[in-house]
Design a protein around this motif. Structure first.
Motif, short mmCIF file in Angstrom:
data_model
loop_
_atom_site.label_atom_id
_atom_site.label_comp_id
_atom_site.label_asym_id
_atom_site.label_seq_id
_atom_site.Cartn_x
_atom_site.Cartn_y
_atom_site.Cartn_z
N LEU A 1 0.84 -1.20 0.00
CA LEU A 1 0.00 0.00 0.00
C LEU A 1 0.87 1.25 0.00
N ARG A 2 1.77 1.32 0.94
CA ARG A 2 2.66 2.50 1.03
C ARG A 2 3.55 2.60 -0.21
N ASP A 3 4.06 1.46 -0.67
CA ASP A 3 4.93 1.49 -1.85
C ASP A 3 4.20 2.05 -3.06
N PHE A 4 2.94 1.63 -3.25
CA PHE A 4 2.19 2.11 -4.40
C PHE A 4 1.92 3.61 -4.29
N ILE A 5 1.55 4.07 -3.10
CA ILE A 5 1.28 5.50 -2.91
C ILE A 5 2.55 6.31 -3.16
N ASP A 6 3.67 5.82 -2.66
CA ASP A 6 4.95 6.51 -2.92
C ASP A 6 5.19 6.68 -4.42
N MET A 7 4.89 5.63 -5.17
CA MET A 7 5.12 5.66 -6.61
C MET A 7 4.10 6.53 -7.33
N ARG A 8 2.83 6.41 -6.96
CA ARG A 8 1.77 7.06 -7.73
C ARG A 8 1.60 8.54 -7.38
N PHE A 9 1.63 8.88 -6.10
CA PHE A 9 1.36 10.25 -5.67
C PHE A 9 2.54 10.90 -4.95
N GLY A 10 3.36 10.08 -4.34
CA GLY A 10 4.26 10.58 -3.31
C GLY A 10 3.53 10.55 -1.98
N TRP A 11 4.20 10.11 -0.95
CA TRP A 11 3.56 9.97 0.36
C TRP A 11 3.25 11.33 0.95
N HIS A 12 2.06 11.48 1.51
CA HIS A 12 1.68 12.68 2.24
C HIS A 12 1.42 12.32 3.70
N ASP A 13 1.81 13.20 4.59
CA ASP A 13 1.62 12.94 6.01
C ASP A 13 0.16 12.60 6.30
N LEU A 14 -0.03 11.51 7.03
CA LEU A 14 -1.39 11.06 7.31
C LEU A 14 -2.08 11.95 8.33
N ASP A 15 -3.38 12.13 8.12
CA ASP A 15 -4.22 12.75 9.13
C ASP A 15 -4.52 11.71 10.20
N LYS A 16 -5.16 12.13 11.29
CA LYS A 16 -5.58 11.20 12.31
C LYS A 16 -6.74 10.38 11.76
N ALA A 17 -6.65 9.07 11.90
CA ALA A 17 -7.57 8.17 11.21
C ALA A 17 -9.00 8.30 11.72
N GLN A 18 -9.91 8.17 10.79
CA GLN A 18 -11.32 8.01 11.12
C GLN A 18 -11.58 6.56 11.46
N ALA A 19 -12.38 6.30 12.49
CA ALA A 19 -12.87 4.96 12.79
C ALA A 19 -14.36 4.95 12.46
N SER A 20 -14.68 4.55 11.24
CA SER A 20 -16.06 4.55 10.77
C SER A 20 -16.71 3.21 11.12
N ILE A 21 -17.77 3.26 11.93
CA ILE A 21 -18.41 2.04 12.43
C ILE A 21 -19.90 2.13 12.16
N THR A 22 -20.42 1.13 11.44
CA THR A 22 -21.86 1.09 11.21
C THR A 22 -22.47 -0.08 11.95
#
Length: 266
Positions: A79-100
């Motif tokens: 996942l990280r490798d692909f993002i590095d290649m496709r977009f360049g890594w951007h600092d992550l925001d604090k994750a959403q925990a989406s629960i239904t």
């Protein structure tokens, strides 16, 4: 292989990554933290929506820019490798925990009938970051995200309110947004009304793009182009899920260049 994955992502507007040990480790560490958030009275007061059937959980996980939280692992692997290649890594925001929860969605008191129907019948399809921040509920780009990462935190079947998306919609939405912002100066971008262009493009997407259910299990992950129209499907009566509901962690890292970079990043 990398070129094939990139071509698939650029054509479809999303990609799913198969089971990976790095994602397993990350999810196992974050899972109890998401449970803690969903049981926290303050978090519940802030984030329980849809008649008590959706814990929105925005920024509920206190991770750092690499995804580490409470001494746990960073997000690594394909996942990280692909993002590095496709977009360049951007600092992550604090994750959403989406629960239904079973019965999603139910109407909220503040919902109009039209808003509830759209959530129920159209999966509340949207682009992240476009918000009704202008007078009369008109929309602008309030948050300029680079991409959307989804990581399931528990095992359910696909009837338990999965992510849905309209494959290829990123091409229509990007074209519409580029036209909507054409010839504007940088200081006009942030509060520019995109309501009409967005709604017209959304109608075209519904008419021309296939709606897909995106179901994944712990250890898997998916990545969405920022212009891919997506939403959450209703919970079906026969859905199988743990008592804590369907849990997915989402990241939407911000672009430092704001709306201009949102429009121009390939």
């Amino acid at each position: 292989m990398v070129d094939t994955l990139r071509a698939e992502f650029d054509r479809k507007g999303w990609i799913r990554f198969p089971h990976d040990d790095a994602i397993v480790r990350w999810g196992e560490h974050v899972y109890p933290l998401a449970l803690k958030a969903r049981n926290d009275p303050d978090q519940i007061a802030n984030w329980l929506r849809a008649g008590g059937t959706w814990f929105v959980g925005v920024n509920a996980i206190d991770n750092d820019s690499a995804g580490r939280v409470s001494g746990g692992p960073a997000l690594t692997g394909p996942l990280r490798d692909f993002i590095d290649m496709r977009f360049g890594w951007h600092d992550l925001d604090k994750a959403q925990a989406s629960i239904t929860y079973p019965g999603y969605p139910q109407p909220d008191p503040q919902d109009s009938e039209a808003a509830f129907r759209y959530r129920r019948d159209r999966d509340a399809a949207h682009l992240d970051g476009l918000k009704a921040e202008l007078p009369g509920g008109r929309r602008c780009v309030d948050e300029a995200h680079a991409y959307v990462i989804g990581i399931p935190l528990n095992r359910t079947d696909e009837a338990a309110s999965p992510l849905v998306l309209w494959e290829g919609s990123h091409l229509i939405m990007r074209k519409a947004m580029e036209a909507a912002f054409a010839d504007l100066s940088d200081h006009q971008l942030r509060r520019h009304d995109v309501t009409q262009a967005y709604q017209a493009a959304r109608r075209e997407v519904f008419e021309t793009c296939p709606r897909l259910v995106v179901h994944a299990n712990p250890g898997e992950a998916y990545l969405l182009d920022r212009f891919t129209l997506h939403g959450v499907a209703p919970w079906e009566d026969e859905a199988k899920a743990p008592p804590e509901g369907r849990m997915i962690a989402y990241f939407r890292p911000d672009l430092p260049g704001g709306v201009r970079e949102w429009l121009t990043l390939p």
